[in-house]
Enzyme design. Structure first.
Site, PDB file in Angstrom:
ATOM      1  N   HIS A 197       0.835  -1.206   0.000  1.00  0.00           N
ATOM      2  CA  HIS A 197       0.000   0.000   0.000  1.00  0.00           C
ATOM      3  C   HIS A 197       0.875   1.265   0.000  1.00  0.00           C
ATOM      4  O   HIS A 197       0.734   2.130  -0.865  1.00  0.00           O
ATOM      5  CB  HIS A 197      -0.907  -0.016   1.232  1.00  0.00           C
ATOM      6  CG  HIS A 197      -1.792   1.179   1.362  1.00  0.00           C
ATOM      7  ND1 HIS A 197      -3.100   1.182   0.968  1.00  0.00           N
ATOM      8  CD2 HIS A 197      -1.548   2.435   1.830  1.00  0.00           C
ATOM      9  CE1 HIS A 197      -3.627   2.382   1.179  1.00  0.00           C
ATOM     10  NE2 HIS A 197      -2.697   3.160   1.710  1.00  0.00           N
ATOM     11  N   GLU A 198       1.787   1.331   0.951  1.00  0.00           N
ATOM     12  CA  GLU A 198       2.626   2.534   1.043  1.00  0.00           C
ATOM     13  C   GLU A 198       3.569   2.637  -0.155  1.00  0.00           C
ATOM     14  O   GLU A 198       3.896   3.745  -0.589  1.00  0.00           O
ATOM     15  CB  GLU A 198       3.404   2.549   2.366  1.00  0.00           C
ATOM     16  CG  GLU A 198       2.526   2.532   3.623  1.00  0.00           C
ATOM     17  CD  GLU A 198       1.451   3.621   3.679  1.00  0.00           C
ATOM     18  OE1 GLU A 198       1.627   4.691   3.057  1.00  0.00           O
ATOM     19  OE2 GLU A 198       0.412   3.391   4.333  1.00  0.00           O
TER      20      GLU A 198
ATOM     21  N   HIS B 153       1.768   4.515  -2.797  1.00  0.00           N
ATOM     22  CA  HIS B 153       1.847   5.966  -2.583  1.00  0.00           C
ATOM     23  C   HIS B 153       3.213   6.495  -3.026  1.00  0.00           C
ATOM     24  O   HIS B 153       3.317   7.518  -3.693  1.00  0.00           O
ATOM     25  CB  HIS B 153       1.684   6.286  -1.092  1.00  0.00           C
ATOM     26  CG  HIS B 153       0.275   6.243  -0.597  1.00  0.00           C
ATOM     27  ND1 HIS B 153      -0.719   7.023  -1.134  1.00  0.00           N
ATOM     28  CD2 HIS B 153      -0.305   5.532   0.407  1.00  0.00           C
ATOM     29  CE1 HIS B 153      -1.860   6.797  -0.473  1.00  0.00           C
ATOM     30  NE2 HIS B 153      -1.633   5.886   0.463  1.00  0.00           N
TER      31      HIS B 153
ATOM     32  N   GLU C 103      -4.648   7.706  -3.016  1.00  0.00           N
ATOM     33  CA  GLU C 103      -5.124   6.439  -2.472  1.00  0.00           C
ATOM     34  C   GLU C 103      -5.467   5.458  -3.587  1.00  0.00           C
ATOM     35  O   GLU C 103      -5.416   4.246  -3.396  1.00  0.00           O
ATOM     36  CB  GLU C 103      -6.328   6.703  -1.557  1.00  0.00           C
ATOM     37  CG  GLU C 103      -6.656   5.573  -0.609  1.00  0.00           C
ATOM     38  CD  GLU C 103      -5.606   5.323   0.462  1.00  0.00           C
ATOM     39  OE1 GLU C 103      -4.642   6.112   0.573  1.00  0.00           O
ATOM     40  OE2 GLU C 103      -5.734   4.316   1.174  1.00  0.00           O
TER      41      GLU C 103
HETATM   42 ZN    ZN Z   1      -2.995   5.251   1.890  1.00  0.00          ZN
END
Ligand code: ZN
Length: 507
Positions: free
Chosen positions: A270-271, A274, A300
């Site tokens: 997830h990170e 980003h 996101e």
């Molecule tokens: Zn996030």
């Protein structure tokens, strides 16, 4: 593509000023990163002052008469071609400076100090599950939010002004309408899955998985999908995040539970999503306000695409599962299909960041209702624990046994971030919308992904989204990429296809 047709003297002068402001802001980001990762507890005594000083200088520089003159001159010089970088830079600087000028410097500095205190109170309150310990700070954070909305101004709802901090142009009523549609089309799926909950078990991802092995394997996955470690690193923190000090240094954090495999694996992906977005912004946007993501919702969409649409797919694990089994021999007798079910098990639960793809948005809707309710004066913060328990029971059928697993779980309100939560769900919707678009446009995309070649997808994202940084307002960017506005349709279709198959549901 990015281009600067009108890089005249006014553009150059504005750019030099924006570079200086960016340096102050990015230095503050380094102090924040340090506070979350390596700073000893004693550092809290003065870190708030450091941040307040940087914030005061940055604010003063951005809102000075001289900067206003530079912006006006650059806007006059640049013309109005929205594809021209010089036009976008002047427009974004104008937007930021105009909003910042509405907030008095004393208010900004006072809020920065209060945030540091609130953060300390929240950490203590969460540790001891003592809501009352956090309540005064929470009330002060919502009070700052209300004052901020009044300073910024709004037409319909004070929440519009706060949403504008994260999602330029988004309105509270639009979010409410999108959420109502999403809820109506997801609830039947939640119910259908609940009736077949026993078809999927997550027992195999619960056991013992050493911290070192989890971190090493997660870092391998991050590198495989395209997170550039020459311009990044991974540390541990209580609440995972990604942070950008220019595209040349974009760091992420993760967290590990030795008895549960999912949070570290998928939190890291997830990170990384980003961070790859920030690493992909145009080189010429470095140290300018264009050199970051278009909005938190678009941000996101990138993290969710890599975490869920890629990272929790069957094709992704066909490639990686044999290697995971080697690292964790306890999985040797678990089939790929069983593991795939375990990382996708749908189960109404208490903690937002660990929620599955189907129920996640219900956590966001709860926070959205609370934030707007408090701002409208319909809800009292002192009643938050009761409200939280009632709404969790009502929406997902679960009740937190304590406030640490209820209304104290998120960092956002302790940092004064009211209006932030909806961007998570907007990002979920956009992740499916963008991925569906990539599938239409990129020949052989699925075949490449099946082979474990993620560069084809990343290249498309780079070209269509990352490269542009903050050049286009989010709604314009979404329209440029997909041809239409943000919509719940593609995400709902994705959920039904994926979870319908996993749970053996007939639509
Ligand atoms: Zn996030």
């Amino acid at each position: 593509m990015s281009q600067t047709k009108t890089a005249g003297p006014a553009h150059q002068a504005l750019r030099a000023r924006l570079n200086e402001i960016a340096d102050l802001n990015l230095s503050a980001s380094i102090l924040s990163w340090d506070m979350e990762t390596h700073m000893p507890k004693g550092g809290y005594a003065t870190r708030g002052e450091h941040l307040a000083t940087l914030s005061r200088h940055s604010h003063a520089l951005l809102t000075s008469a001289e900067t206003r003159g530079l912006i006006d001159a650059a806007r006059a010089e640049a013309g109005d071609d929205p594809d021209d970088d010089a036009v976008a830079l002047a427009a974004v600087a104008d937007y930021d400076a105009t909003r910042a000028a509405k907030l008095p410097g004393s208010f900004v500095a006072e809020r920065a100090r209060a945030q540091t205190r609130a953060h300390t109170d929240w950490i203590e309150a969460r540790k001891t599950s003592n809501f009352k310990h956090f309540l005064p700070a929470l009330e002060s954070m919502f009070d700052f939010a209300r004052r901020q909305a009044d300073y910024l101004g709004y037409d319909d709802h004070p929440y519009d002004a706060l949403l504008g901090n994260y999602e330029r142009g988004m309105k509270t009523r639009d979010v409410a309408a999108i959420f109502a549609d999403l809820r109506a089309r997801t609830l039947p799926l939640v119910r259908a899955i609940a009736a077949h909950a026993d078809r999927v078990s997550d027992a195999c991802v619960r056991g013992h998985f050493s911290q070192a092995d989890q971190l090493a394997f997660s870092a391998r996955l991050a590198a495989a999908v395209g997170y550039d470690f020459e311009r990044g690193r991974i540390d541990l923190s209580a609440h995972p995040f990604a942070i950008n000090f220019t595209r040349h240094d974009v760091r992420i954090t993760t967290r590990v539970y030795e008895d549960f495999l999912n949070p570290c694996l998928f939190g890291t992906l997830h990170e990384s999503g980003h961070a790859m977005y920030e690493q992909g912004t145009a080189l010429e946007y470095v140290r300018t306000p264009l050199g970051r993501g278009a909005s938190l919702g678009v941000h996101e969409s990138q993290s969710r695409m890599w975490e869920n649409i890629v990272g929790r797919s069957l094709w992704f694990w066909k490639r990686w599962y044999p290697e995971l089994q080697q690292v964790f021999p306890g999985l040797a007798t678990t089939s790929l299909e069983t593991f795939y079910g375990a990382i996708n098990k749908v189960s109404p639960s208490l903690i937002r960041v660990e929620a599955d793809e189907v129920t996640y948005n219900f956590h966001i809707m709860l926070r959205f209702e609370i934030e707007t309710g408090v701002l409208e004066g319909k809800l009292k913060l002192a009643d938050m624990p009761e409200i939280w328990r009632a709404r969790m029971q009502d929406g997902l059928g679960v009740t937190p046994p304590d406030d640490a697993q209820g209304c104290l779980q998120d960092i956002h309100w302790s940092s004064g971030m009211v209006g932030y939560f909806p961007t998570y769900s907007l990002g979920n919707l956009l992740s499916a919308q963008f991925f569906a678009q990539a599938q239409q446009e990129v020949p052989g995309l699925q075949a490449a992904l099946d082979r474990g070649e993620y560069g084809v997808l990343l290249a498309w994202l780079r070209e269509r989204i990352h490269h542009h940084g903050r050049k286009y307002p989010p709604a314009d960017l979404v329209r440029r990429v997909t041809g239409g506005p943000i919509s719940a349709g593609p995400y709902v279709d994705y959920l039904w296809a994926k979870f319908g198959a996993l749970y053996g549901l007939s639509q």
